[in-house]
Design a protein around this motif. Structure first.
Motif, PDB file in Angstrom:
ATOM      1  N   ARG A 158       0.843  -1.587   0.041  1.00  0.00           N
ATOM      2  CA  ARG A 158      -0.654   0.016  -0.197  1.00  0.00           C
ATOM      3  C   ARG A 158       0.647   1.188  -0.057  1.00  0.00           C
ATOM      4  NH1 ARG A 158      -5.185   0.457   2.811  1.00  0.00           N
ATOM      5  NH2 ARG A 158      -4.442   1.941   3.921  1.00  0.00           N
ATOM      6  N   VAL A 159       2.023   1.275   0.525  1.00  0.00           N
ATOM      7  CA  VAL A 159       3.095   2.069   0.789  1.00  0.00           C
ATOM      8  C   VAL A 159       3.481   2.922  -0.136  1.00  0.00           C
ATOM      9  CG1 VAL A 159       5.136   3.468   2.067  1.00  0.00           C
ATOM     10  CG2 VAL A 159       3.323   2.110   2.483  1.00  0.00           C
ATOM     11  N   ALA A 160       4.264   2.196  -1.254  1.00  0.00           N
ATOM     12  CA  ALA A 160       4.809   1.558  -2.221  1.00  0.00           C
ATOM     13  C   ALA A 160       3.298   1.824  -3.677  1.00  0.00           C
ATOM     14  CB  ALA A 160       5.247   0.327  -3.415  1.00  0.00           C
ATOM     15  N   ILE A 161       2.002   1.677  -2.992  1.00  0.00           N
ATOM     16  CA  ILE A 161       1.013   2.167  -4.816  1.00  0.00           C
ATOM     17  C   ILE A 161       1.052   3.449  -4.183  1.00  0.00           C
ATOM     18  CG2 ILE A 161      -1.440   1.851  -5.140  1.00  0.00           C
ATOM     19  CD1 ILE A 161      -0.372  -1.046  -4.567  1.00  0.00           C
ATOM     20  N   SER A 162       0.782   4.118  -2.582  1.00  0.00           N
ATOM     21  CA  SER A 162       0.483   5.569  -2.772  1.00  0.00           C
ATOM     22  C   SER A 162       1.352   6.323  -2.199  1.00  0.00           C
ATOM     23  CB  SER A 162      -0.610   5.266  -1.457  1.00  0.00           C
ATOM     24  OG  SER A 162       0.547   5.150   0.359  1.00  0.00           O
ATOM     25  N   MET A 163       2.568   6.550  -2.716  1.00  0.00           N
ATOM     26  CA  MET A 163       3.456   7.360  -2.751  1.00  0.00           C
ATOM     27  C   MET A 163       3.676   8.224  -3.675  1.00  0.00           C
ATOM     28  SD  MET A 163       7.468   5.971  -2.716  1.00  0.00           S
ATOM     29  CE  MET A 163       7.816   7.586  -3.012  1.00  0.00           C
ATOM     30  N   PRO A 164       3.745   9.874  -3.859  1.00  0.00           N
ATOM     31  CA  PRO A 164       3.355  10.845  -4.322  1.00  0.00           C
ATOM     32  C   PRO A 164       3.783  10.029  -5.469  1.00  0.00           C
ATOM     33  CG  PRO A 164       3.837  12.161  -2.247  1.00  0.00           C
ATOM     34  CD  PRO A 164       3.824  10.194  -2.104  1.00  0.00           C
ATOM     35  N   ALA A 165       3.080  11.141  -6.935  1.00  0.00           N
ATOM     36  CA  ALA A 165       3.284  10.751  -8.009  1.00  0.00           C
ATOM     37  C   ALA A 165       2.276  11.116  -8.925  1.00  0.00           C
ATOM     38  CB  ALA A 165       3.612   9.270  -8.394  1.00  0.00           C
ATOM     39  N   ASP A 166       3.304  12.427 -10.347  1.00  0.00           N
ATOM     40  CA  ASP A 166       2.736  12.604 -11.614  1.00  0.00           C
ATOM     41  C   ASP A 166       3.186  11.877 -12.195  1.00  0.00           C
ATOM     42  OD1 ASP A 166       5.704  13.063 -11.792  1.00  0.00           O
ATOM     43  OD2 ASP A 166       5.599  15.285 -11.627  1.00  0.00           O
ATOM     44  N   ALA A 167       3.839  10.469 -12.347  1.00  0.00           N
ATOM     45  CA  ALA A 167       3.634   9.454 -14.003  1.00  0.00           C
ATOM     46  C   ALA A 167       3.606   8.236 -12.857  1.00  0.00           C
ATOM     47  CB  ALA A 167       4.995   9.753 -14.265  1.00  0.00           C
ATOM     48  N   VAL A 168       3.264   7.204 -13.420  1.00  0.00           N
ATOM     49  CA  VAL A 168       2.784   5.592 -12.740  1.00  0.00           C
ATOM     50  C   VAL A 168       4.079   5.270 -13.011  1.00  0.00           C
ATOM     51  CG1 VAL A 168       1.381   3.951 -13.280  1.00  0.00           C
ATOM     52  CG2 VAL A 168       0.208   6.114 -13.609  1.00  0.00           C
ATOM     53  N   SER A 169       4.348   4.031 -12.123  1.00  0.00           N
ATOM     54  CA  SER A 169       5.488   3.626 -12.076  1.00  0.00           C
ATOM     55  C   SER A 169       5.264   2.072 -11.826  1.00  0.00           C
ATOM     56  CB  SER A 169       6.956   3.671 -11.067  1.00  0.00           C
ATOM     57  OG  SER A 169       7.537   2.542 -10.973  1.00  0.00           O
ATOM     58  N   SER A 170       6.228   1.358 -12.836  1.00  0.00           N
ATOM     59  CA  SER A 170       5.911   0.034 -12.760  1.00  0.00           C
ATOM     60  C   SER A 170       5.863  -0.981 -11.576  1.00  0.00           C
ATOM     61  CB  SER A 170       7.308  -0.861 -13.767  1.00  0.00           C
ATOM     62  OG  SER A 170       7.921  -0.623 -13.582  1.00  0.00           O
ATOM     63  N   VAL A 171       6.499  -0.032 -10.747  1.00  0.00           N
ATOM     64  CA  VAL A 171       7.106  -1.137  -9.632  1.00  0.00           C
ATOM     65  C   VAL A 171       5.087  -0.830  -8.553  1.00  0.00           C
ATOM     66  CG1 VAL A 171       7.767  -0.905  -7.259  1.00  0.00           C
ATOM     67  CG2 VAL A 171       9.048  -0.344  -8.790  1.00  0.00           C
TER      68      VAL A 171
END
Length: 471
Positions: free
Chosen positions: A240-253
């Motif tokens: 959940r932490v890996a998914i919910s990190m602030p981002a303006d692009a989608v990471s494969s992780v």
């Protein structure tokens, strides 16, 4: 460029095998240039901190020259023959980094061996003067260890590398590398020691040169290790932490984390996953749209349709295998049986083994009995089986809160809560007295209480190295 922990594993260091590069000839142009660089390393390393700073700057300016030499000559041999890796840490580090940038295929094993020796011998104080370069070399070491099948041998070296980079109990860019090698080598117990001994209570982004991808990889690998150890609740939180990190692009992780989160949630809770409310909308939409086979699996699971779930898993077996998630999908099949059996305990007092087999989708009463015994042993349900009649009686299990085991558990939880409360109080004091915080509060007061929208998180690069998946 080349891209606190558990007790170190025994580190047996052997001299690196010779690379197939040519030996530097003293009369060649490259050999003469290398001699000058080695002389400079010796001279400036002997002048203390000021000399080391000047050496680091000078070698940065000669980085391209070193790379050109490294294309035809072995810089690893120069390190072994001409440098003391503790006294000349800065110099050896620059040569390793240059060689890593132009590493030939047959140079992987020599680089791995030489880097292990360096990480064991290097001077922590000099490492701090060239921290970014040090991190790049360790990343390359991790990559090479993965490629040559030496992940287990690299674990001890990475544990030492982390200790030499930081004495504080805080995350570093190298922790994700360590967890990656633990996964590849199957040393999940070492990975769990790292996670247990590294509570993420403080993060020094600037001091440790942390990048967004470092956080993503750490929490993703942590989730995978907990999944492998069947600690599903912890795995869910890490994903959940890996998914919910602030981002303006989608990471494969983030996408890979969501796929695993869906399966682990079904296995552990019998329900689909929920994402934190602060998950970036872009990420939330993208991970779902890129996980169609998993959405189909979740739908069949929640419907309680065992035959449909088995068919869906078989239909998408190729995609699941490509994601290294086929093993988790098969565990979800078993989890559905357990979930259906658990629900029977709320509807019936007694039930025959044959009826249980029909309702939960097992192939025979014997398989249903085996599953029932496993769940009773794991304290998942409370029931008795009459072997003669083939009848099962479900009981209302009552937790004994006065038992010794429960008392020990409560005491352990209270100690953890007290420790966390003390740490939060300490962080509150540190934050409220930090000059940057005080300055910002004064600025806010001058603006009439308006908050300044500054320091937005950097965008996450979607083009990251592929990560090992767990089957």
């Amino acid at each position: 460029p080349c891209k606190t922990p558990a007790p170190p594993l025994p580190l047996e260091i052997a001299p690196p095998p010779p690379a197939r590069h040519q030996t530097l000839h003293p009369h060649s142009r490259a050999g003469a240039g290398m001699d000058e660089i080695v002389s400079q390393i010796h001279a400036l390393s002997a002048q203390g901190p000021l000399g080391l700073g000047s050496l680091h700057k000078a070698l940065n300016e000669k980085a391209e020259q070193l790379r050109q030499i490294g294309k035809t000559q072995s810089l690893l041999g120069v390190i072994t023959a001409a440098l003391d890796q503790k006294a000349h840490t800065i110099g050896a580090l620059h040569l390793l980094a240059a060689q890593a940038d132009v590493l030939p295929q047959d140079g992987h094993q020599p680089f791995f061996s030489q880097a292990r020796i360096f990480l064991a011998a290097c001077d922590p104080e000099q490492v701090q003067l060239a921290l970014k370069l040090y991190i790049d070399v360790v990343h390359k070491f991790t990559q090479v260890a993965s490629q040559i099948g030496a992940s287990k041998q690299g674990i001890g070296a990475l544990q030492q590398a982390i200790k030499k980079m930081s004495t504080r109990q805080s995350m570093t860019p190298l922790h994700a590398d360590l967890l990656q090698l633990c996964l590849l080598s199957g040393c999940y117990h070492v990975g769990m020691q790292v996670l247990d001994e590294l509570p993420i209570l403080q993060i020094h982004v600037k001091d440790h040169r942390l990048q967004p991808v470092d956080f993503l990889r750490f929490f993703y690998y942590a989730g995978m290790i907990c999944t492998g150890m069947k600690l599903f609740s912890r795995a869910i939180e890490y994903f959940r932490v890996a998914i919910s990190m602030p981002a303006d692009a989608v990471s494969s992780v983030a996408v890979a984390s969501y796929k695993k989160l869906m399966l682990v949630s079904l296995i552990s809770t019998g329900k689909g996953p929920t994402l934190p409310s602060y998950t970036p909308g872009l990420v939330s939409r993208a991970v779902k749209s890129r996980s169609e086979p998993y959405v189909a699996i979740q739908a069949k699971f929640l419907e309680g349709d065992f035959a449909g779930l088995a068919s869906t898993v078989e239909e998408h077996a190729a995609a699941l295998e490509a994601d290294k998630n086929l093993g988790l999908a098969k565990q979800a099949l078993d989890a559905l049986k357990r979930d259906k059996l658990r629900k029977l305990t709320t509807c019936y007092v007694t039930l025959s083994l044959s009826s249980i087999a029909d309702q939960i989708g097992t192939s025979s009463p014997a398989e249903a009995e085996s599953l029932l015994l496993a769940m009773i042993e794991a304290d998942a349900i409370d029931a008795t089986i009459d072997q003669e009649s083939g009848m099962v009686r479900f009981l209302d299990g009552v937790t004994d809160f006065g038992s010794i085991d429960m008392t020990r558990r409560l005491e352990s939880e209270m100690r953890a809560i007290t420790s966390l409360a003390q740490r939060v109080e300490q962080l509150d004091v540190e934050l409220s007295t930090h000059p940057d915080f005080v300055s910002k509060m004064k600025s806010s007061a001058r603006l009439g209480g308006a908050e300044l929208a500054t320091d937005f998180p950097e965008g996450i690069d979607p083009e990251i190295l592929s990560d090992p998946m767990m089957g």
